[in-house]
Design an enzyme around this catalytic site. Structure first.
Site, PDB file in Angstrom:
ATOM      1  CB  CYS A  91      31.642  85.698  59.446  1.00  0.00           C
ATOM      2  SG  CYS A  91      29.662  85.996  59.131  1.00  0.00           S
ATOM      3  CG  LEU A  92      30.449  90.505  63.149  1.00  0.00           C
ATOM      4  CD1 LEU A  92      29.330  91.672  63.118  1.00  0.00           C
ATOM      5  CD2 LEU A  92      31.271  90.674  64.245  1.00  0.00           C
ATOM      6  CD  GLU A 134      28.652  92.421  55.496  1.00  0.00           C
ATOM      7  OE1 GLU A 134      27.707  91.473  55.615  1.00  0.00           O
ATOM      8  OE2 GLU A 134      29.745  92.489  56.036  1.00  0.00           O
TER       9      GLU A 134
HETATM   10  O1  GNR Z   1      33.450  91.825  60.843  1.00  0.00           O
HETATM   11  C1  GNR Z   1      33.980  91.612  59.797  1.00  0.00           C
HETATM   12  N1  GNR Z   1      35.082  91.167  59.314  1.00  0.00           N
HETATM   13  C2  GNR Z   1      35.374  90.694  57.983  1.00  0.00           C
HETATM   14  C3  GNR Z   1      36.916  90.469  57.859  1.00  0.00           C
HETATM   15  C4  GNR Z   1      37.046  89.982  56.520  1.00  0.00           C
HETATM   16  C5  GNR Z   1      36.109  89.942  55.712  1.00  0.00           C
HETATM   17  C6  GNR Z   1      34.756  90.176  55.922  1.00  0.00           C
HETATM   18  C7  GNR Z   1      34.502  90.552  57.073  1.00  0.00           C
HETATM   19  S1  GNR Z   1      32.831  91.069  57.522  1.00  0.00           S
HETATM   20  C8  GNR Z   1      32.750  90.765  58.965  1.00  0.00           C
HETATM   21  C9  GNR Z   1      31.490  91.313  59.560  1.00  0.00           C
HETATM   22  C10 GNR Z   1      30.261  90.401  59.144  1.00  0.00           C
HETATM   23  O2  GNR Z   1      30.247  89.127  59.323  1.00  0.00           O
HETATM   24  N2  GNR Z   1      29.621  90.823  57.979  1.00  0.00           N
HETATM   25  O3  GNR Z   1      28.764  89.953  57.685  1.00  0.00           O
HETATM   26 NI    NI Z   2      29.225  87.885  57.686  1.00  0.00          NI
END
Ligand code: GNR
Ligand code: NI
Length: 169
Positions: A91-92, A134
């Site tokens: 997750c970012l 998301e």
């Molecule tokens: O970039 C992201 N990669 C990811 C990898 C596995 C499962 C979900 C994700 S979403 C994430 C980007 C993010 O934080 N979206 O909210």
């Molecule tokens: Ni995320």
């Protein structure tokens, strides 16, 4: 277009529940464009408006290899789920943290596009994981919420340690 800054855990704003979008105007299109720019710049595969401190039900995703298949969903709702899969998520808002999460294998989603037109998308596999991840953000939920308390504590401690190391490097 402009890049937006991404909120990081434990920012309490990540716990905000997003409101439905009622107005499909130029401002919404600008938000979506900025979210794509932010997501691509961060090498993410998805981004929820919550992560850029906009509390409206807007998400973007692109799980394609060529990174040229943008999907923007407004007011998305899961209307059918099927099966289950375990996928290692990142997750970012939690840079450097990865953990296995179990989610539905396939989801059917009813949403609107940036013009307010209803769209139905059926996805499975990694893209289904991304959309569920998301949609959670839009409800103030994050992937570590699915882990056991023990595992969550361990991973978050590791994240803190990485942050401290990065700060002194
Ligand atoms: O970039 C992201 N990669 C990811 C990898 C596995 C499962 C979900 C994700 S979403 C994430 C980007 C993010 O934080 N979206 O909210
Ligand atoms: Ni995320």
């Amino acid at each position: 277009m402009s890049q937006l800054s991404i909120l990081e855990f434990p920012d309490p704003r990540l716990r905000t529940r997003a409101e439905p979008v009622h107005t499909f105007d130029a401002k919404l299109k600008q938000l979506v464009a900025d979210m794509f720019e932010t997501m691509y710049a961060a090498n993410g595969v998805g981004l929820a408006a919550t992560q850029v401190d906009v509390h409206q039900r807007v998400l973007v995703a692109d799980m394609s290899d060529d990174r040229e298949h943008p999907l923007a969903l407004i007011n998305a709702q899961i209307i059918e789920k099927e099966g289950s899969q375990v996928y290692q998520e990142g997750c970012l808002s939690f840079p450097g943290l990865y953990a296995d999460v179990t989610r539905a294998l396939k989801v059917k989603v009813r949403a609107q596009d940036v013009d307010g037109q209803e769209i139905i998308v059926e996805v499975e596999g990694p893209l289904a994981v991304c959309i569920q991840h998301e949609l959670d953000h839009l409800d103030g939920k994050v992937f570590v919420d699915y882990l056991s308390a023990l595992k969550r504590t361990l991973l978050l401690k590791r994240l803190e340690k990485q942050r401290k190391q990065a700060a002194t490097a």
